[in-house]
Scaffold this active site. Structure first.
Site, mmCIF file in Angstrom:
data_model
loop_
_atom_site.group_PDB
_atom_site.id
_atom_site.type_symbol
_atom_site.label_atom_id
_atom_site.label_comp_id
_atom_site.label_asym_id
_atom_site.label_seq_id
_atom_site.Cartn_x
_atom_site.Cartn_y
_atom_site.Cartn_z
ATOM 1 N N ARG A 52 -1.133 10.918 1.477
ATOM 2 C CA ARG A 52 -0.706 11.919 2.462
ATOM 3 C C ARG A 52 0.201 11.356 3.555
ATOM 4 O O ARG A 52 1.258 11.925 3.854
ATOM 5 C CB ARG A 52 -1.940 12.553 3.147
ATOM 6 C CG ARG A 52 -2.605 13.629 2.373
ATOM 7 C CD ARG A 52 -4.101 13.590 2.597
ATOM 8 N NE ARG A 52 -4.620 12.406 1.954
ATOM 9 C CZ ARG A 52 -4.989 12.369 0.674
ATOM 10 N NH1 ARG A 52 -4.987 13.467 -0.014
ATOM 11 N NH2 ARG A 52 -5.391 11.248 0.109
ATOM 12 N N THR A 53 -0.225 10.286 4.182
ATOM 13 C CA THR A 53 0.506 9.809 5.359
ATOM 14 C C THR A 53 1.907 9.347 4.976
ATOM 15 O O THR A 53 2.898 9.749 5.592
ATOM 16 C CB THR A 53 -0.279 8.672 6.038
ATOM 17 O OG1 THR A 53 -1.636 9.100 6.201
ATOM 18 C CG2 THR A 53 0.300 8.333 7.392
ATOM 19 N N LYS A 81 5.229 -14.543 -0.443
ATOM 20 C CA LYS A 81 5.768 -15.913 -0.318
ATOM 21 C C LYS A 81 5.273 -16.568 0.968
ATOM 22 O O LYS A 81 5.635 -17.690 1.286
ATOM 23 C CB LYS A 81 7.297 -15.881 -0.292
ATOM 24 C CG LYS A 81 7.929 -15.260 -1.514
ATOM 25 C CD LYS A 81 9.447 -15.216 -1.332
ATOM 26 C CE LYS A 81 10.065 -14.120 -2.163
ATOM 27 N NZ LYS A 81 11.438 -13.817 -1.722
ATOM 28 N N ARG A 102 1.362 1.115 8.165
ATOM 29 C CA ARG A 102 -0.079 1.124 7.851
ATOM 30 C C ARG A 102 -0.464 -0.295 7.456
ATOM 31 O O ARG A 102 0.202 -0.921 6.632
ATOM 32 C CB ARG A 102 -0.403 2.086 6.713
ATOM 33 C CG ARG A 102 -1.854 1.921 6.263
ATOM 34 C CD ARG A 102 -2.322 2.999 5.350
ATOM 35 N NE ARG A 102 -2.511 4.244 6.065
ATOM 36 C CZ ARG A 102 -3.060 5.329 5.524
ATOM 37 N NH1 ARG A 102 -3.489 5.290 4.280
ATOM 38 N NH2 ARG A 102 -3.187 6.437 6.218
ATOM 39 N N HIS A 130 -5.924 6.115 13.855
ATOM 40 C CA HIS A 130 -4.943 6.785 12.985
ATOM 41 C C HIS A 130 -4.399 7.966 13.799
ATOM 42 O O HIS A 130 -4.712 9.118 13.526
ATOM 43 C CB HIS A 130 -5.640 7.251 11.700
ATOM 44 C CG HIS A 130 -4.733 7.675 10.594
ATOM 45 N ND1 HIS A 130 -3.373 7.889 10.758
ATOM 46 C CD2 HIS A 130 -4.994 7.944 9.289
ATOM 47 C CE1 HIS A 130 -2.856 8.265 9.602
ATOM 48 N NE2 HIS A 130 -3.823 8.306 8.690
HETATM 49 N N1 CP Z 1 -5.524 11.093 5.600
HETATM 50 C C1 CP Z 1 -4.923 9.968 5.168
HETATM 51 O O1 CP Z 1 -4.630 9.034 5.945
HETATM 52 O O2 CP Z 1 -4.656 9.974 3.836
HETATM 53 P P1 CP Z 1 -3.866 8.847 3.062
HETATM 54 O O3 CP Z 1 -4.715 7.596 3.094
HETATM 55 O O4 CP Z 1 -3.658 9.372 1.674
HETATM 56 O O5 CP Z 1 -2.565 8.603 3.776
#
Ligand code: CP
Length: 306
Positions: A52-53, A81, A102, A130
């Site tokens: 999603r993100t 590396k 992320r 998040h």
């Molecule tokens: N909600 C969420 O962060 O989903 P993903 O891990 O798929 O990005």
């Protein structure tokens, strides 16, 4: 208001700024915005899996006329590396206008923001925060309940490692929410989050069972047990499947149809498909809100709204 801002922790945002982002997100659903970010480049750097993100940031940028570079498999980058995160992002800032990161390490986004001169958006750092998920969670709550103020919100599942729950609890502290943290004792929300909520005068309860609060909740925020964050697989097996929401369970709880169930997704065992067609379920709508909300954040940070 948000031009050139890093988005690292929801704690960095005032109530007014949060409300502003939600208004912009609504505008993004209504107005044409096809060329807003023409010529701008987003670097999507994903050191952990995401559906999603990553894809909603990519869609948001492309719908605004911008381009996207990046990776979703760090094993195919020079990290293997031995290149440090700091060196990698120092190079990548020269290729882009904004970084979305992320990472499995708490603090990785803050380190990146301190290292580069382009804005950085935290798309999840370890078990910590998040924040962009929180904006879309709030957007979904507002759209479905008509307000954010004064709601009773239950957080169910893995509250120790669940970063989406951490960020959302912080944000809801601005809106006079009553919070119920429902988890096994080993997965309670960490003490530093509780201390922050206490500082903000939030009414909260830590309990084991959803049955204890049946009928009291406006929102149930369900989370997955974060298997990948457990140091010991034996500990994971002890709590695996501890909550299993289904239509039958909710019927037993005699919860009114006004309850809305959110889940950041992905789900595994904690939420049955039988819920998907009920009035409670808003989690697919929630995931789709990722596009207008992330459009709003990208456009605001890149200076479209001055
Ligand atoms: N909600 C969420 O962060 O989903 P993903 O891990 O798929 O990005």
């Amino acid at each position: 208001m948000l031009k050139n801002r890093d988005i690292i922790s929801i704690l960095d945002f005032t109530k007014e700024e949060i409300s502003y982002v939600l208004e912009l997100s609504k505008r993004m659903e209504r107005e044409s915005s096809a060329d807003m970010l023409k010529g701008k480049i987003l670097a999507n750097l994903f050191f952990e899996p995401s559906t999603r993100t990553r894809l909603s940031f990519e869609t948001a940028m492309k719908r605004l006329g911008g381009d996207v570079i990046g990776f979703d498999d760090p094993d195919k980058t020079s990290t293997v590396k031995g290149e440090s995160l700091k060196d990698s992002v120092k190079i990548i800032e020269g290729y882009c206008d904004i970084i979305v990161l992320r990472h499995f390490l708490e603090g990785a986004s803050r380190l990146t923001a301190d290292t580069v001169n382009v804005p950085v958006i935290n798309a999840g750092d370890g078990a910590s925060q998040h924040p962009t998920q929180t904006f879309l969670d709030l957007y979904t709550i507002k759209n479905t309940k008509g307000r954010l103020e004064g709601l009773s919100v239950g957080f169910l599942g893995d509250l120790k490692y669940g970063r989406t729950a951490h960020s959302l609890a912080y944000a809801l502290a601005h809106f006079n929410s009553e919070m119920y943290f429902i988890s096994p004792p080993s997965l309670r929300i960490p003490k530093d989050y509780i201390e922050q909520l206490q500082l903000r005068g939030v009414s909260y309860y830590e309990i084991d069972s959803l049955f204890e609060v049946s009928g009291k909740l406006d929102i149930l925020y369900c989370t997955r047990i974060q298997k990948e964050r457990f140091a010991d697989p034996v500990e994971y097996e002890k709590v695996r499947g501890v909550y299993k929401l289904s239509r039958v369970v909710l019927d037993k709880l005699k919860i009114g149809n006004d309850l809305k169930i959110l889940h950041p997704l992905p789900r595994v065992e904690e939420m049955d498909e039988s819920l998907d067609t009920t009035e409670y379920a808003v989690y697919f709508q929630q995931a789709h809100s990722g596009v207008p909300v992330r459009k709003a954040l990208l456009a605001a940070v890149l200076g479209v709204f001055q």
